[in-house]
Design a protein around this motif. Structure first.
Motif, mmCIF file in Angstrom:
data_model
loop_
_atom_site.group_PDB
_atom_site.id
_atom_site.type_symbol
_atom_site.label_atom_id
_atom_site.label_comp_id
_atom_site.label_asym_id
_atom_site.label_seq_id
_atom_site.Cartn_x
_atom_site.Cartn_y
_atom_site.Cartn_z
ATOM 1 N N THR A 62 -12.220 -34.984 -1.699
ATOM 2 C CA THR A 62 -12.161 -34.806 -0.467
ATOM 3 C C THR A 62 -11.486 -33.836 0.233
ATOM 4 O O THR A 62 -10.463 -33.474 -0.562
ATOM 5 C CB THR A 62 -11.919 -36.276 0.451
ATOM 6 O OG1 THR A 62 -12.168 -36.278 1.741
ATOM 7 C CG2 THR A 62 -10.341 -36.570 -0.089
ATOM 8 N N ILE A 64 -8.728 -32.620 3.063
ATOM 9 C CA ILE A 64 -7.546 -32.968 4.028
ATOM 10 C C ILE A 64 -7.303 -31.837 5.002
ATOM 11 O O ILE A 64 -6.722 -30.906 4.283
ATOM 12 C CB ILE A 64 -6.496 -33.959 3.339
ATOM 13 C CG1 ILE A 64 -7.117 -34.939 2.739
ATOM 14 C CG2 ILE A 64 -5.585 -34.285 4.450
ATOM 15 C CD1 ILE A 64 -6.157 -35.674 1.791
ATOM 16 N N ARG A 66 -4.715 -30.663 7.599
ATOM 17 C CA ARG A 66 -3.301 -31.220 8.479
ATOM 18 C C ARG A 66 -2.659 -29.873 8.749
ATOM 19 O O ARG A 66 -2.359 -28.956 8.116
ATOM 20 C CB ARG A 66 -2.593 -31.817 7.512
ATOM 21 C CG ARG A 66 -1.311 -32.729 7.885
ATOM 22 C CD ARG A 66 -1.064 -33.442 7.126
ATOM 23 N NE ARG A 66 0.586 -33.852 7.779
ATOM 24 C CZ ARG A 66 1.709 -34.034 6.833
ATOM 25 N NH1 ARG A 66 1.461 -33.893 5.734
ATOM 26 N NH2 ARG A 66 2.627 -34.472 7.652
#
Length: 116
Positions: A62, A64, A66
């Motif tokens: 996956t 991410i 941020r």
């Protein structure tokens, strides 16, 4: 084998060449990564610490997002039959062949995987 002995063996394998250690149950042949002093499958304490080849396939991943950074995180299934969570250094697809190594960051370890 006591848990302290397992941690020491893990540390020895990692320090030598950033290889991934794992544990194999001598009774049921189950393999696992996280240091435990017994087999989580059959409960046996007849285990051994071994050094993984580090070669595996992407099981899942996956991305991410941020604070403007992108991290690719997922699970690799190693040739020895166990799975580890790791950070990918490249874009990957499920089934891609990768090489896994452990990198020491101060007092913690990170597991990194790169496509081969």
């Amino acid at each position: 084998m006591k848990l302290e002995e397992i941690y020491a063996k893990y540390d020895e394998i990692i320090r030598k060449d950033s290889s991934l250690p794992y544990i194999k149950c001598k009774d049921c042949n189950y393999t696992f990564f996280y240091a435990r002093h017994f087999c989580p499958k059959c409960g046996s304490r007849n285990i051994e610490v071994l050094k993984s080849s580090g070669i595996g396939k992407v099981f899942s991943w996956t991305k991410i997002y941020r604070k403007g950074e992108t991290w690719i995180y997922g699970i690799v299934e190693l040739e020895e039959g166990f799975r580890v969570y790791c950070n990918f250094t490249d874009n990957v697809k499920i089934g891609d062949k990768v090489k896994v190594k452990i990198v020491r960051n101060d007092k913690y370890y990170s597991i990194l995987a790169s496509r081969v």
